[in-house]
Design a protein around this motif. Structure first.
Motif, mmCIF file in Angstrom:
data_model
loop_
_atom_site.group_PDB
_atom_site.id
_atom_site.type_symbol
_atom_site.label_atom_id
_atom_site.label_comp_id
_atom_site.label_asym_id
_atom_site.label_seq_id
_atom_site.Cartn_x
_atom_site.Cartn_y
_atom_site.Cartn_z
ATOM 1 N N GLY A 96 19.168 9.929 8.108
ATOM 2 C CA GLY A 96 19.127 8.780 7.207
ATOM 3 C C GLY A 96 17.886 7.931 7.429
ATOM 4 N N ILE A 97 17.515 7.704 8.681
ATOM 5 C CA ILE A 97 16.296 6.960 8.998
ATOM 6 C C ILE A 97 15.075 7.722 8.507
ATOM 7 C CG2 ILE A 97 14.854 6.136 10.901
ATOM 8 C CD1 ILE A 97 17.504 5.582 12.430
ATOM 9 N N PHE A 98 15.067 9.018 8.725
ATOM 10 C CA PHE A 98 13.955 9.867 8.286
ATOM 11 C C PHE A 98 13.768 9.790 6.773
ATOM 12 C CE2 PHE A 98 12.654 14.267 6.993
ATOM 13 C CZ PHE A 98 11.357 14.210 7.477
ATOM 14 N N VAL A 99 14.850 9.922 6.031
ATOM 15 C CA VAL A 99 14.784 9.878 4.573
ATOM 16 C C VAL A 99 14.408 8.472 4.107
ATOM 17 C CG1 VAL A 99 16.165 10.076 2.461
ATOM 18 C CG2 VAL A 99 16.326 11.823 4.225
ATOM 19 N N PHE A 100 14.903 7.434 4.792
ATOM 20 C CA PHE A 100 14.560 6.062 4.430
ATOM 21 C C PHE A 100 13.059 5.812 4.577
ATOM 22 C CE2 PHE A 100 13.818 1.643 5.728
ATOM 23 C CZ PHE A 100 14.245 0.995 4.587
ATOM 24 N N ILE A 101 12.468 6.265 5.677
ATOM 25 C CA ILE A 101 11.029 6.089 5.894
ATOM 26 C C ILE A 101 10.234 6.811 4.809
ATOM 27 C CG2 ILE A 101 9.110 6.657 7.444
ATOM 28 C CD1 ILE A 101 11.064 6.120 9.773
ATOM 29 N N LEU A 102 10.626 8.023 4.477
ATOM 30 C CA LEU A 102 9.930 8.751 3.420
ATOM 31 C C LEU A 102 10.130 8.103 2.049
ATOM 32 C CD1 LEU A 102 10.504 12.401 4.547
ATOM 33 C CD2 LEU A 102 8.343 11.209 4.423
ATOM 34 N N THR A 103 11.296 7.531 1.803
ATOM 35 C CA THR A 103 11.535 6.850 0.535
ATOM 36 C C THR A 103 10.671 5.601 0.419
ATOM 37 O OG1 THR A 103 13.803 7.675 0.533
ATOM 38 C CG2 THR A 103 13.316 5.829 -0.931
ATOM 39 N N VAL A 104 10.551 4.850 1.507
ATOM 40 C CA VAL A 104 9.683 3.673 1.504
ATOM 41 C C VAL A 104 8.238 4.094 1.242
ATOM 42 C CG1 VAL A 104 8.730 1.840 2.960
ATOM 43 C CG2 VAL A 104 11.181 2.260 2.939
ATOM 44 N N GLY A 105 7.791 5.182 1.847
ATOM 45 C CA GLY A 105 6.439 5.693 1.601
ATOM 46 C C GLY A 105 6.239 6.110 0.158
ATOM 47 N N LEU A 106 7.237 6.753 -0.428
ATOM 48 C CA LEU A 106 7.145 7.169 -1.831
ATOM 49 C C LEU A 106 7.081 5.959 -2.752
ATOM 50 C CD1 LEU A 106 7.161 9.379 -3.983
ATOM 51 C CD2 LEU A 106 9.656 9.267 -3.942
ATOM 52 N N ILE A 107 7.910 4.949 -2.488
ATOM 53 C CA ILE A 107 7.890 3.741 -3.315
ATOM 54 C C ILE A 107 6.532 3.046 -3.199
ATOM 55 C CG2 ILE A 107 8.891 1.430 -3.557
ATOM 56 C CD1 ILE A 107 11.596 2.728 -2.764
ATOM 57 N N TYR A 108 5.989 2.994 -2.005
ATOM 58 C CA TYR A 108 4.669 2.391 -1.807
ATOM 59 C C TYR A 108 3.605 3.129 -2.622
ATOM 60 C CZ TYR A 108 0.316 1.112 0.485
ATOM 61 O OH TYR A 108 -0.956 0.695 0.731
ATOM 62 N N GLU A 109 3.607 4.457 -2.544
ATOM 63 C CA GLU A 109 2.635 5.248 -3.304
ATOM 64 C C GLU A 109 2.828 5.066 -4.806
ATOM 65 O OE1 GLU A 109 0.051 6.989 -2.312
ATOM 66 O OE2 GLU A 109 0.431 6.531 -0.210
ATOM 67 N N TRP A 110 4.058 4.972 -5.233
ATOM 68 C CA TRP A 110 4.361 4.784 -6.643
ATOM 69 C C TRP A 110 3.841 3.433 -7.125
ATOM 70 C CZ3 TRP A 110 9.982 5.722 -8.751
ATOM 71 C CH2 TRP A 110 9.955 5.738 -10.139
ATOM 72 N N LYS A 111 4.089 2.382 -6.334
ATOM 73 C CA LYS A 111 3.634 1.042 -6.700
ATOM 74 C C LYS A 111 2.107 0.941 -6.685
ATOM 75 C CE LYS A 111 7.603 -0.969 -7.228
ATOM 76 N NZ LYS A 111 8.065 -1.465 -8.503
ATOM 77 N N LYS A 112 1.447 1.679 -5.801
ATOM 78 C CA LYS A 112 -0.010 1.671 -5.738
ATOM 79 C C LYS A 112 -0.629 2.460 -6.882
ATOM 80 C CE LYS A 112 -1.598 -0.519 -2.154
ATOM 81 N NZ LYS A 112 -2.600 -1.542 -2.288
ATOM 82 N N GLY A 113 0.164 3.237 -7.610
ATOM 83 C CA GLY A 113 -0.348 4.007 -8.738
ATOM 84 C C GLY A 113 -0.920 5.357 -8.352
#
Length: 118
Positions: A96-113
Motif C-alpha cells: 500500500g505504501i509502495f502504490v501510494f508513493i507511485l500514485t503521488v508521483g503519477l499525480i505530480y507528473e500529471w499536474k506538471k503536464g
C-alpha cells in the motif's frame, strides 16, 4: 568432485557452438550482392526526408521513463499478489505504501503536464 558440473560444461559448449554456428551459417548462406537500397542506413530503403539529426522532445523520454517505472511496478506487484495471503497485513501495508508513493508521483507528473502531447 567436478562430476556434478559436467552437464553445465556440456551446456556451455553446446551454447557456444550454436552461437558460432549461427554466425558462420548466416555468412555462408546470405546473398552477398550489395545494392544501393541494401547499403542505405534506413529500414525501408527510401530516401530520407529532412535532417537525420532531428531532436526529439524531452516529453518523449519522460513518457518512456514513466512507462518503465509503472512496468517495473507491475513486476513487483505480481509476486506480492501471488503470496498476498501468506504475507498478511504487513505485506499489504508495505505494498500500500509502495502504490501510494507511485500514485503521488503519477499525480505530480500529471499536474506538471508531462503526459500532455501538445
Amino acid at each position: 568432485m567436478l562430476r556434478p558440473y559436467i552437464p553445465v560444461l556440456i551446456l556451455l559448449v553446446l551454447s557456444v557452438a550454436q552461437a558460432i554456428g549461427m554466425v558462420v551459417l548466416s555468412q555462408v548462406l546470405s546473398p552477398g550482392r550489395a545494392t544501393k537500397s541494401k547499403s542505405s542506413p534506413y529500414e525501408s530503403g527510401m530516401t530520407p526526408l529532412g535532417n537525420t539529426r532531428e531532436r526529439f522532445s524531452v516529453k518523449f523520454y519522460v513518457v518512456a521513463i514513466l512507462f518503465i517505472v509503472f512496468d517495473v511496478e507491475t513486476v513487483f506487484l505480481l509476486p506480492w499478489a501471488v503470496q498476498a495471503r501468506a504475507l498478511g497485513w504487513g505485506g499489504f501495508a508495505v505494498v500500500g505504501i509502495f502504490v501510494f508513493i507511485l500514485t503521488v508521483g503519477l499525480i505530480y507528473e500529471w499536474k506538471k503536464g508531462a503526459l500532455e502531447w501538445d
